[in-house]
Design an enzyme around this catalytic site. Structure first.
Site, mmCIF file in Angstrom:
data_model
loop_
_atom_site.group_PDB
_atom_site.id
_atom_site.type_symbol
_atom_site.label_atom_id
_atom_site.label_comp_id
_atom_site.label_asym_id
_atom_site.label_seq_id
_atom_site.Cartn_x
_atom_site.Cartn_y
_atom_site.Cartn_z
ATOM 1 N N ARG A 104 3.285 -6.773 7.628
ATOM 2 C CA ARG A 104 3.677 -7.521 8.814
ATOM 3 C C ARG A 104 4.284 -8.860 8.409
ATOM 4 O O ARG A 104 3.654 -9.657 7.711
ATOM 5 C CB ARG A 104 2.458 -7.738 9.715
ATOM 6 N N THR A 108 7.769 -13.306 12.107
ATOM 7 C CA THR A 108 8.163 -12.511 13.278
ATOM 8 C C THR A 108 7.044 -11.604 13.771
ATOM 9 O O THR A 108 7.079 -11.114 14.902
ATOM 10 C CB THR A 108 9.376 -11.634 12.945
ATOM 11 N N ASP A 200 -12.403 -2.297 9.263
ATOM 12 C CA ASP A 200 -11.151 -2.063 8.540
ATOM 13 C C ASP A 200 -11.303 -0.819 7.679
ATOM 14 O O ASP A 200 -12.049 -0.827 6.692
ATOM 15 C CB ASP A 200 -10.804 -3.277 7.677
ATOM 16 N N ASP A 203 -10.430 -1.271 3.859
ATOM 17 C CA ASP A 203 -11.441 -2.003 3.104
ATOM 18 C C ASP A 203 -12.689 -1.141 2.859
ATOM 19 O O ASP A 203 -13.250 -1.143 1.763
ATOM 20 C CB ASP A 203 -11.843 -3.283 3.841
#
Length: 209
Positions: A104, A108, A200, A203
């Site tokens: 990401r 933006t 997550d 993870d």
């Protein structure tokens, strides 16, 4: 509008409950993700085309069915999607595997492709895109867009857990892509994590947190 299939099989739900537990360690988490992926793909591929062939058994010659039509391609979204590959390959060992990686952009906030390697004949395959968690749907939608830009259009999305926001995003951006999930959870929290979710997945899968 694409269809959304939520699997309610008791074995899938039992194993997913163990995965949700914060005390479940990496080894067991990986094994369970592998097992659930195998159980899910059994149903994901239920509508694959078959053709009638002639086979000689030890007793006689008979007509039976084998797979026909488009071969399968498996496309995990890095990195957590890797944990779903082996379970699927155990049922479809001749499938070819591609990989797509996104990050990401901090300014933006849009997903950016940093790696994409698909089978050479990907456009002629039924592609199964893998990612354990469908949260906002941004990464999965971008991955599917990048795959379509390479002239691939027979795509299915398989997730372990999805949030309604992610489902809505995929159906809006890719109404031709069917979605298969083991659980459709309540919502996203302020940090974009699925509630109740399992944290997550990357993870927990690789022990990086």
């Amino acid at each position: 509008m694409s269809k959304v299939v939520v699997f309610d099989h008791p074995l899938i739900q039992h194993k997913l409950s163990i995965m949700r537990d914060k005390n479940t360690g990496c080894k067991e988490f990986r094994e369970l993700l592998d097992e659930i992926s195998m159980l899910m793909v059994y149903e994901v591929t239920r509508d694959l085309q078959t053709e009638e062939v002639e086979v000689e058994t030890p007793i006689c010659v008979t007509k039976t069915k084998m797979l026909a039509g488009k071969p399968i391609g498996i496309i995990p979204i890095l990195r957590a999607g890797l944990g779903m590959v082996d379970g699927i390959m155990s049922l479809i060992p001749n499938a070819k595997v591609g990989h797509i990686g996104l990050y990401r952009d901090p300014e933006t906030l849009n997903p950016v492709e940093y790696y994409c390697k698909l089978p050479e004949d990907a456009e002629h395959r039924e592609l199964i895109v893998l990612d354990p968690m469908l949260a906002t749907g941004g990464s999965a939608s971008a991955a599917i867009t990048f795959i379509k830009q390479r002239n691939c259009h027979n795509i299915r999305l398989v997730n372990l857990i999805a949030a309604p926001e992610g489902i809505e995003r995929i159906q809006k951006d890719h109404p031709d892509v069917d979605i298969y999930v083991a659980a459709l959870d309540e919502k996203l929290n302020d940090h974009g994590y699925i509630i109740p979710g399992l944290g997550d997945a990357g993870d927990r899968l690789f022990g990086t947190k």
